[in-house]
Motif scaffolding. Structure first.
Motif, short mmCIF file in Angstrom:
data_model
loop_
_atom_site.label_atom_id
_atom_site.label_comp_id
_atom_site.label_asym_id
_atom_site.label_seq_id
_atom_site.Cartn_x
_atom_site.Cartn_y
_atom_site.Cartn_z
N THR A 263 1.13 -1.16 0.36
CA THR A 263 0.02 -0.20 -0.08
C THR A 263 1.04 1.52 0.13
O THR A 263 1.18 1.76 -1.35
N TRP A 264 1.47 1.99 1.51
CA TRP A 264 2.03 2.82 1.53
C TRP A 264 3.33 2.97 1.41
O TRP A 264 3.75 4.06 0.48
N LEU B 143 -6.81 1.35 3.25
CA LEU B 143 -5.99 2.10 1.78
C LEU B 143 -4.98 0.66 0.81
O LEU B 143 -5.38 1.29 -0.49
N GLN C 152 1.01 10.97 5.18
CA GLN C 152 0.18 11.41 3.89
C GLN C 152 -0.68 9.91 3.59
O GLN C 152 -1.40 10.05 3.43
N TRP C 153 0.24 8.75 4.03
CA TRP C 153 -1.11 7.63 4.11
C TRP C 153 -1.44 7.47 5.20
O TRP C 153 -2.88 6.42 5.49
#
Lengths: 295, 295
Positions: A105-106, A242, A291-292
């Motif tokens: 994901t991030w 996410l 940010q994530w």
């Protein structure tokens, strides 16, 4: 000084997961690598490797690897100051342990600008978030993302943010398994998906609903496979928000039960004397991860 | 007859990756599990486990595990005929080795109808497609998806179809690394993404362009992470078409070089006397895999 030719052979055998590939990487014959390991063991009076497939470091082997990892990071700093020392034209490598869900994901967007700017390539080692520190303790990685806060001796840990998980299933699965019975008990009987033996998220979720005891589950050690199994109606499981924003918004995946999501707090562990590259990586990661991740 | 209490202890230690968890699974104390393993070793006059973390079977340990796996499948058939024998209310488990890219794409929809109809849960073991057979040889799994055609003694292999791979990167990566130089040589200098030490796809692709020698690469043992790294512009790599249809169509990922895709032929390996459940699983898989794989 230690004999770093011997230590480099040990590191190569463990990192390349075999004598063959270690020899290739070092540009030596396999028997030369083997001799170096034997010489190292003769000097220490004890084995540094278990000759399994792949070879595993012994306790003392792990301490040596840990040392090699830190020396490499320090060498990198020195090379930046004395470029003539640089005897290789391949880019720097940072070896990092992290959980599969972060990598899925991030992680990539968070570290991409740093890697591009510094010409660094990354060796990712997957490890469940509850046990990732063992890779640092083993000296196999320079840093790690995991859910444990307390740092090892000689290391620091910094809070990055939390990943938010929801217990999800396909609408057809909910219709089939969770409709008639009271949903909480039905969850114990419906098949779950569990990432691997170290994954306790589903257990924790059931416990939060007051449910204990064994439950039937598929094992699926792949973040993307995990979502595919859920989408295909094979089971329910805890998935990072996410990773499934689209599927959740469109209703292709739905909550199995009302209730709050589970947040898993993630920490960045890195060696204190890990050198300037790792320190700069750390600074950029701290700035970007928010940010994530949930603060 | 063998003493299956001892063999079940061995299987639990290897499958649960530790004595602790094996004891939990079997509902025994850890020292009871340990004693069973020691007794087994005393009878055989040789070790069945290397006491590493996690414990690994020795050569003779592997043969015993292989045997346990097959006996379990046969017991399952017998239970279907004599239901009173069934002493557990948890569903049947099939343990299967496969490559991460299959699990991330076609596998779940291909096997979901069978699992739902038969109440079977799956233990997935990830292994690169070129080396998956070693898990069958080790007796750890009942079946495996891999790129090798030749079956082991006592097993069968069946062609399922091919996964089609394309060498892809983000448009920004192509612009930055592959624009000015002749693209083939620029590929050797631009960072690649490689799944792990057993992944030779990128090497094969470069060889098909006449390029040899070391190339800088990230290591990323996660199918979803692999695509995220490419999307974020960290490198180029070979990705299954099935996994990135949307990203490819929208232009978020582009071919790094003109040229045909690479097809990886996948085979299904299963024990010949693996019992009726495995045989039926095999029949359904053969019928369904063609919907996603290239014939």
């Amino acid at each position: 000084m230690f004999d770093y030719k011997l230590l480099a052979a040990l590191a190569a055998v463990v990192e390349q997961a075999g004598f063959d590939r270690a020899a290739q990487r070092l540009g030596l014959s396999q028997s030369a690598v083997s001799q170096r390991i034997k010489l190292l063991e003769a000097r220490l009076g004890q084995p540094v490797l278990l000759r399994a497939t792949p070879p595993k470091p012994t306790e003392v082997g792990r301490r040596l690897l840990n040392h090699v990892q830190q020396v490499r990071l320090l060498e990198r700093d020195l090379q930046a100051q004395v470029p003539q020392l640089d005897d290789s034209h391949l880019p720097e490598r940072l070896r990092i342990a992290l959980n599969s869900d972060s990598l899925a994901t991030w992680w990539a967007p968070a570290v991409a600008p740093f890697c591009a700017a510094h010409g660094v390539v990354l060796d990712h080692v997957l490890e469940d978030q509850d046990v990732g520190l063992k890779r640092m303790r083993a000296g196999e990685v320079a840093a790690c993302v995991c859910a444990v806060e307390r740092p090892l001796g000689g290391a620091r840990s910094e809070f990055l943010g939390a990943m938010r998980y929801r217990a999800l299933a396909s609408p057809a699965f909910v219709e089939r398994h969770l409709r008639d019975a009271p949903p909480a008990e039905a969850l114990l009987r419906a098949p779950a998906i569990v990432f691997g033996p170290d994954d306790q998220l589903q257990h924790r979720y059931l416990a939060s609903l007051g449910l204990e005891g064994p439950f039937s589950h598929h094992l699926c050690p792949s973040s993307e496979g995990f979502v595919r199994l859920i989408q295909s109606g094979l089971g329910w499981g805890l998935v990072p928000e996410l990773q499934v924003q689209e599927l959740y918004r469109s209703g292709a995946l739905v909550d199995v039960y009302s209730g709050p999501p589970i947040d898993v707090r993630l920490y960045w562990h890195h060696w204190r004397n890990g050198g300037e590259l790792l320190a700069e990586f750390t600074r950029q990661l701290q700035r970007s991860a928010g940010q994530w991740l949930v603060g």
